[in-house]
Design an enzyme around this catalytic site. Sequence first.
Site, PDB file in Angstrom:
ATOM      1  N   GLY A  11       0.848  -1.190   0.000  1.00  0.00           N
ATOM      2  CA  GLY A  11       0.000   0.000   0.000  1.00  0.00           C
ATOM      3  C   GLY A  11       0.877   1.230   0.000  1.00  0.00           C
ATOM      4  N   CYS A  12       0.412   2.261   0.627  1.00  0.00           N
ATOM      5  CA  CYS A  12       1.143   3.522   0.684  1.00  0.00           C
ATOM      6  C   CYS A  12       2.505   3.318   1.353  1.00  0.00           C
ATOM      7  CB  CYS A  12       0.326   4.550   1.469  1.00  0.00           C
ATOM      8  SG  CYS A  12       1.180   6.106   1.737  1.00  0.00           S
TER       9      CYS A  12
END
Length: 179
Positions: A11-12
């Site tokens: 993800g981020c």
Amino acid sequence: MAMEIATLGGGCFWCTEAVFQQLKGVQAVESGYTGGHVENPVYEQICEGTTGHAEVVRLTFDPAVVSYREILEVFFTIHDPTTLNRQGNDVGTQYRSVIYFHSPEQQDTAKHVISEMANVWDAPIVTELSPAETYYKAENYHQNYFRMNPMQGYCAFIVAPKVSKFRKTFSEKIRGDMR
């Protein structure tokens, strides 16, 4: 023993960077991009989701202190490996769950850990397993993002809980200078 490299997309990259900076045995964490088809991509291109790159962290670690397996165990604890191209509200291929292996040994370890994690999660694991590709360091303002911006909204509401979960679950693996 020589340092090793691990490249992970969960993800981020602000979230994964913040956690792995606190893991004992990790010497350096850098946010970047890999797995795409555009040379020298920039963040704005990555956000469009058209370059094929994933947001990743590149870890330099001492395998005498923390094993690749332990790194993957942390990785699977701090993100959801069952959501395809998504982590929470972050949606797109750039947020995919992916392990880029740097050796046949890393590939083998990752296969075993993914198989074991299938027994932990209620949904199928969708984490990709791919050979390491050309890596591009993200822009400087993405490096140490959580440390530099702990009160920024995303950091306070998304990154901080992941860091807290890591600290609670792996308290014995926190670097001495982070306690």
